[in-house]
Structure formats: structure tokens, C-alpha cells
Design an enzyme around this catalytic site. Structure first.
Site, PDB file in Angstrom:
ATOM      1  N   ASP A  16      -8.583  -8.906   4.169  1.00  0.00           N
ATOM      2  CA  ASP A  16      -8.333  -7.799   5.092  1.00  0.00           C
ATOM      3  C   ASP A  16      -9.366  -7.697   6.209  1.00  0.00           C
ATOM      4  OD1 ASP A  16      -7.238  -5.586   6.209  1.00  0.00           O
ATOM      5  OD2 ASP A  16      -7.761  -4.192   4.622  1.00  0.00           O
TER       6      ASP A  16
ATOM      7  N   GLU B  97     -12.563  -2.160  12.535  1.00  0.00           N
ATOM      8  CA  GLU B  97     -12.560  -1.396  11.283  1.00  0.00           C
ATOM      9  C   GLU B  97     -13.707  -1.820  10.379  1.00  0.00           C
ATOM     10  OE1 GLU B  97      -8.903  -1.712   9.036  1.00  0.00           O
ATOM     11  OE2 GLU B  97      -9.760  -0.697   7.301  1.00  0.00           O
TER      12      GLU B  97
ATOM     13  N   GLU C 208       0.822  -1.212   0.000  1.00  0.00           N
ATOM     14  CA  GLU C 208       0.000   0.000   0.000  1.00  0.00           C
ATOM     15  C   GLU C 208       0.859   1.267   0.000  1.00  0.00           C
ATOM     16  OE1 GLU C 208      -2.807  -0.664   3.270  1.00  0.00           O
ATOM     17  OE2 GLU C 208      -4.126  -1.668   1.836  1.00  0.00           O
TER      18      GLU C 208
END
Ligand code: GCU
Length: 668
Positions: free
Chosen positions: A329, A357, A255
Site C-alpha cells: 500500500d 499518505e 476494505e
């Protein structure tokens, strides 16, 4: 109260805790050579006193907390309690930035870092153990602030030690080079000094380009002699300040973060170079496998195996490969990461996300122990030889959790979200504990030991993750949030110019025929082949694939018959419906718990439970109405009429911060 063994700060802490909180007969704390090693302890009653014995003072401290927990739970001491933790390193990963913000943090600002010692700093607002610190000018005097920080760090360390956590990474994996500068290292030392007596070692995330960014070198190439020297000197400096420093956590070539591949080198070159710098001091490199192609590449779920398997067996002894529990993820439900099962000659460790998240942030109460245990359980597949809970040679085992801790008064943004911090510590100690036991302990220690309360709420906690999966992403659906916004649903989100594997349609692949990502060998991406045969055979076949992972592995026709005899379409709709009903039932249960919980905490959680139920409706309507534009099928009996219209849902973004219940009421 008696102590024997070297009276270090840790043993003194154990003594203080017992003296202050133990209400029973005499206690003897004994550090002795014949005691349990590896942080283990024995507790037994020898007739005259309760004895807590261990080979280390930390083991005694853990024993003391265990005894106090039993007292708080009303459990009598019978026979010998004999415990040794499963994982050597039980480590929190804080995603805290040096400016005090927390990536994917939903509980205020960092308790460790702040941009400037100013009145606006969140830490000035933090309250510990009922001591509030309103931001008066006097409170902001540097000394006062320092004392206040130390108070917070101690409370943090104590909470961690009480559940067996013995390590912490103080900063974000997206690491800033300045973390290795003098100022931040001094601060790291201060934190380490406070945490040490509680048996907690500190680690730092490091930016791979640091030698260039702050070291004045022209490269960060891991094979360059100057770069290697720079890291060695940096390690020496750190250990001069913090002799028991744990090591480095590294997110490289992922990333946009720098890494060895920027210089044509490999993960092995990068990890081993850092390992060499830390080895003389006993330090460890936790090298993350959360790496996927910088450009759109093969199936994203298959990339970690492609990237890392060529290097199995080549990593230095003090390198551990840190692997997320699932291949993508931290989704509400993923299959186990195949890399965890594939690497046979490399010490690996699991990384789970305690911060929610992708599971409702600190708004939805979702107890994550069942999710993590699901991963442990699959890893026990007969031919799925996993290294994360076995020692390869004399290497260390470890278990990491991305923390949900901030400077909010209740640490985690919600009193119930603390359950996940608690569960992480308990499972790192003993992954065989049941979900129910952990939930019961947490509820009794945090709210009330009343049996009605504990029974009802244990049921809610243990069901909550499955309900969340049902109202968000049932049957193996995943990543149907918008890019960078991981709270509400946006399965339709697909702006031009954004790489496909950051967009929901890449993952759900809804079309006129059906729904789901085909990862089979015959017609799909072939990612199923990355699993050991026992799992491959199950996952690759539409008929044997567990229905809760069906759309992860298969593109399934809308009229496909599920095991119940219902079609996929009807099952999808009714599962969303079930999730909403369950979320509504949680709110009803909590409403009835008022008499057992103090008013402030009851009310704060009541708001959250009500919001969770409303959000569940939002999820249900958004996903079902959107998928209906492909299936063109009627909604089944038992599915309550939609509250919202798809067009309206598309206009509002369901985000934790910019939407309130009042906004929702305004919707047509
Ligand atoms: C997720 C998360 C990022 C984080 C990344 C990681 O993608 O959204 O904020 O940086 O995981 O684990 O590195």
C-alpha cells in the site's frame, strides 16, 4: 498568429495561450490529417513561422504548452520537437467525498464537492491566480460562488492540460451511492463541461451496491437481470448528459466496500457487467486490484495475485485492472507489485499515490518521481512481461495517480508538493524523462530559473525520496505506522483485538533473532514465487536480494553481515542516522535559497523543511530505540545520541495535525 483546422474550443484555447504568453516570432497552429495522432504534435520553425501541427486540436494545445514551457526554461527551438504521449489515459484519482472532505488529502477540502452551498465551504476561501475571495456575505451569493468554482475548475484543467493529463476521477474510490443520484450527476456534468475544452474527460468512482442503495432493487447481484438493466439505464442517462464521459473506477470487495463476492460472484462477473453497460458509449471500467482478504488471511503482500490471477484473460475489452505500484500500500519503498508482471492477457495499469499518505503528507518535501521510475525500471526485467504500457489488442493503456489537490491556496498544501502533481503528468506523458529533468523543469517554472537555485534544489528534490526512506523505513521495512495513522512511527502499536495485518509487528517481525518479513519459499510465506524467475532468483536469496528491499523479503539476523561488512544492526542505525543528516541538510539548503524565492513561499517552506528534519529525528529515535529492545545491541559509532526517550515517544502520537513544533519542544 494563425490557426488552421476546425476552430473548436480547444484550438481557441491554444490560440489564446500563445497570443497571451508567447514572445517569439509568428506561430501557426495547424490541425491537419497528416499530423500526429494520439494527442501527439510536431513543433518546428519553417523559416517564416513556428508551426505547431497535430491531427487533433488537443495535440495542438499540448504543443502550445510545450513551446511555452521551453520559452520559460530559456530553451531555444532547434530542429523538430516531435512528441506522442506514452499512455493513452493519463488520469488523476481524486479521493474526494461528496461532503467535501478528501480522504488522505492534506490540502484542504475538495474543489469539486461540498455538503451545502454555505459560507463555511472551503471553496469560498480558495484563491486562484492571486485573486483572493475572502468570505464576505456577498461572495456567498450563489452566482458568485458558481463563478468562483468555474474559475477554480478552469485553473485546475489548465494546469492539468499543460502537463498532458487528460482524465480525472472526481470522487473517492470508497464511493457513496449518492454519487450516481441526479444532483451529483448534474454537478458532474457542470464540471465535465468546464474541463472538456482542455481535453480532460471525467470519470466517477461507483459503489457496487448502488442499484440497491439508490435504485430501489433488492440486490446488486451482477448476474441479476434487473441489476444489469439498472446499470445500463444509468450509463445511458450519464451519457445523455455527458457524451464523452470516461467511465467507472471501482473498489469492490475491498476494505468493507460492497462487490460481486457479496453474491458469490467474481471480479469478472462484476467488472464485465459494468463494462457491458458502458461499452455502447465507449466507456471504460477501471477495476482496482487493491483487494485483500476481509479476514486475516495469507501474507497480505501475496493476496492480489491469489485473488486476480485465476481471471487473467477473462475480462472484457473495456476493462483495465488498476494495480498499485507495490503489493501492499504505497509505502515509501516497495518492490513492484507481482500482479503487474504476472497478468499476461489482461490490460493492466499502474496506480501511484501523488498525495503523500505515507511519505510525510504535505509537511515533508519528498519528490516522488524517483519512486515511480523505480517501478517502471523493474518492470523492464527481461521476463517480466508487463502489460501496463503495452496495448493488448486495441485496448487502451493508462496510468493513474491519486491526487494531492485541494482548495488550499497552493493547491497541494505545500508549494513543493506540487512537484509530484507535475511529475505525474510528465511521466504519464514520457516515463523516460529523468528525475533531474522533471525536477529542473518544476523548479524553474515554479520558483526561479537562477542556475544556483535550480542546481541546488534539483539535488535536494532528487535525493529527498531516498532520504525519506532512510529516516522512515530503510532496508525494506514497511508499514510501521499505527493503524489508520500514517504520519509518524509507531512500530510498537499492537492493541488487542485488531487484525494482525493492520499492525506494524506483522510487517517488521522484530524478535531476539532479527528483523524483517520472511517471504522466501523455503521458510517464509513464499510470496517471492509470485515474481518472474529473473526477479524470484534475486529476491528469494538473502545474498542476492537488493539491500534496500532486504527486510521486505527476509527475516535477517541482527549480526548478519551486509555488503559493507557491517552488521544489519549497525547498518540499520546508521541508515536512520544518514536520513536525519540528509533531512537537516535539505533544511540548510533551503535556508540559503531565501534570495531566490518570494518571502511568503520561502517562509512557508522553511517551516516545513525544519519540521521535516525534526520529524526525521523522531522517526530515527522511535524506530532505533524500539528495535534495540529486541537486538539488545549498543548503538554504533557515528550515531548521535538520541534526543528522545522511547517512553516519551510512545506517549505522544506524531500526527500532522495534532502536534506542533512547540509540542515537540515540551518533550523531556
Ligand atoms: C489505503 C488508504 C485508504 C484507501 C485505500 C485504497 O489503505 O489508507 O484511505 O481507501 O488505500 O486505496 O483503497
Amino acid at each position: 498568429m494563425k490557426m488552421s483546422g476546425k476552430k473548436d474550443a480547444t484550438l481557441r484555447l491554444a490560440c489564446d495561450e500563445i497570443q497571451q504568453y508567447w514572445k517569439g516570432k509568428n506561430v501557426v497552429l495547424a490541425v491537419k490529417k497528416s499530423g500526429k495522432t494520439r494527442d501527439g504534435f510536431d513543433i518546428f520553425d519553417d523559416g517564416r513561422a513556428v508551426r505547431i501541427e497535430s491531427a487533433s486540436s488537443l495535440g495542438v494545445l499540448y504543443g502550445a504548452y510545450t513551446l511555452l514551457r521551453m520559452q520559460a526554461m530559456g530553451q531555444p527551438l532547434q530542429g523538430t520537437i516531435s512528441e506522442t504521449p506514452c499512455y493513452d489515459i493519463r488520469i488523476l484519482n481524486h479521493w474526494d467525498n461528496p461532503n467535501g472532505t478528501v480522504e488522505r488529502g492534506f490540502a484542504g477540502r475538495s474543489i469539486f464537492w461540498h455538503d451545502a452551498p454555505s459560507a463555511s465551504s472551503g471553496r469560498a476561501r480558495r484563491a486562484v491566480d492571486g485573486v483572493t475571495s475572502a468570505s464576505t456575505p456577498q461572495d456567498n451569493a450563489p452566482q458568485k460562488q458558481d463563478d468562483h468554482l468555474v474559475t477554480i475548475w478552469k485553473a485546475y484543467a489548465r494546469a492539468n492540460a499543460s502537463i498532458g493529463i487528460n482524465a480525472t476521477v472526481l470522487n473517492n474510490v470508497n464511493a457513496k451511492p449518492l454519487m450516481l443520484g441526479d444532483e451529483k450527476l448534474q454537478e458532474t456534468k457542470r464540471i465535465a463541461d468546464v474541463l472538456r475544452p482542455y481535453g480532460i474527460k471525467v470519470y466517477l468512482s461507483v459503489n457496487f451496491a448502488s442499484p440497491k442503495a439508490i435504485g430501489g432493487l433488492s440486490t446488486a447481484d451482477p448476474l441479476d437481470p434487473d441489476v444489469r438493466r439498472w446499470w445500463k439505464e444509468k450509463a445511458n442517462d450519464i451519457y445523455r448528459m455527458i457524451p464523452d464521459f470516461g467511465g467507472f473506477l471501482v473498489k469492490a470487495n475491498s476494505e468493507g466496500e460492497p462487490g460481486p463476492m457479496d453474491y458469490g460472484r467474481s471480479h469478472v462477473d462484476g467488472a464485465n457487467m459494468l463494462a457491458e453497460a458502458l461499452a455502447p458509449h465507449g466507456g471504460i471500467v477501471m477495476w482496482r486490484a487493491f483487494v485483500y482478504s476481509a479476514k486475516e488471511g495469507s501474507d497480505r503482500a501475496a493476496q492480489a495475485v491469489e485473488e486476480f490471477m485465476p481471471y487473467d484473460g477473462q475480462f472484457a475489452d473495456n476493462v483495465i485492472i488498476q494495480i498499485k505500484n507495490g503489493p501492499v500500500d504505497f509505502q515509501p519503498r516497495e518492490p513492484i507489485s507481482p500482479l503487474l508482471l504476472a497478468m499476461k492477457q489482461t490490460q493492466t495499469m499502474i496506480e501511484v499515490q501523488i498525495t503523500q499518505e505515507y511519505l510525510g503528507e504535505s509537511v515533508h518535501s519528498v519528490f516522488l518521481a524517483p519512486m515511480w521510475k523505480e517501478c517502471f525500471d523493474v518492470a523492464k526485467a527481461p521476463d517480466g512481461f508487463a502489460n501496463f504500457d503495452k496495448h493488448i489488442g486495441n485496448r487502451k493503456t493508462a496510468f493513474a495517480g491519486v491526487a494531492n489537490i485541494g482548495d488550499s491556496r497552493n493547491w497541494c498544501g505545500s508549494d513543493m508538493a506540487q512537484a509530484n502533481w507535475y511529475a505525474f503528468g510528465r511521466l504519464a506523458w514520457n516515463p523516460d524523462l529523468s528525475n533531474e529533468q522533471i525536477a529542473r523543469e518544476f523548479l524553474s517554472l515554479t520558483f526561479s530559473t537562477n542556475p544556483v537555485f535550480v542546481t541546488e534544489m534539483t539535488h535536494v528534490l532528487c535525493q529527498s525520496r531516498e532520504s525519506c526512506v532512510k529516516y522512515m523505513m530503510p532496508l525494506g521495512l514497511h508499514h510501521i505506522f499505527a493503524d489508520n495513522h500514517h504520519y509518524g512511527p509507531e512500530p510498537w502499536y499492537a492493541p488487542k483485538g485488531v487484525r494482525a495485518d493492520w499492525l506494524p509487528p506483522y510487517y517488521h517481525k522484530a524478535d531476539a533473532n532479527g528483523l524483517g518479513f520472511d517471504r522466501t519459499v523455503e521458510t517464509g510465506s513464499g510470496a517471492t514465487k509470485q515474481y518472474p524467475p529473473s526477479l524470484y532468483n534475486i529476491y528469494n536469496d538473502l545474498n542476492s536480494c537488493p539491500e534496500n528491499l532486504l527486510l521486505w523479503f527476509h527475516h535477517v539476523a541482527w549480526n548478519h553481515r551486509m555488503h559493507s561488512g557491517k552488521t544489519l544492526w549497525d547498518t540499520l542505525c546508521l541508515t536512520y542516522e544518514e536520513g536525519v543528516r540528509e533531512a537537516e541538510a535539505f533544511a540548510d539548503t533551503w535556508r540559503n535559497m531565501k534570495q531566490y524565492v518570494d518571502a511568503d513561499r520561502w517562509e512557508a517552506l522553511m517551516k516545513r523543511y525544519d519540521r521535516q528534519a525534526r520529524d526525521a529525528w523522531w522517526w530515527r529515535d522511535a524506530c532505533v530505540l524500539y528495535f534495540q529492545t529486541f537486538s539488545k545491541l549498543p548503538l554504533p559509532d557515528g550515531f548521535r545520541p538520541a534526543k528522545f526517550k522511547l517512553d516519551d515517544l510512545k506517549r505522544y502520537r506524531l500526527v500532522m495535525d495534532n502536534y506542533t513544533a512547540a509540542d515537540m519542544d515540551k518533550l523531556p
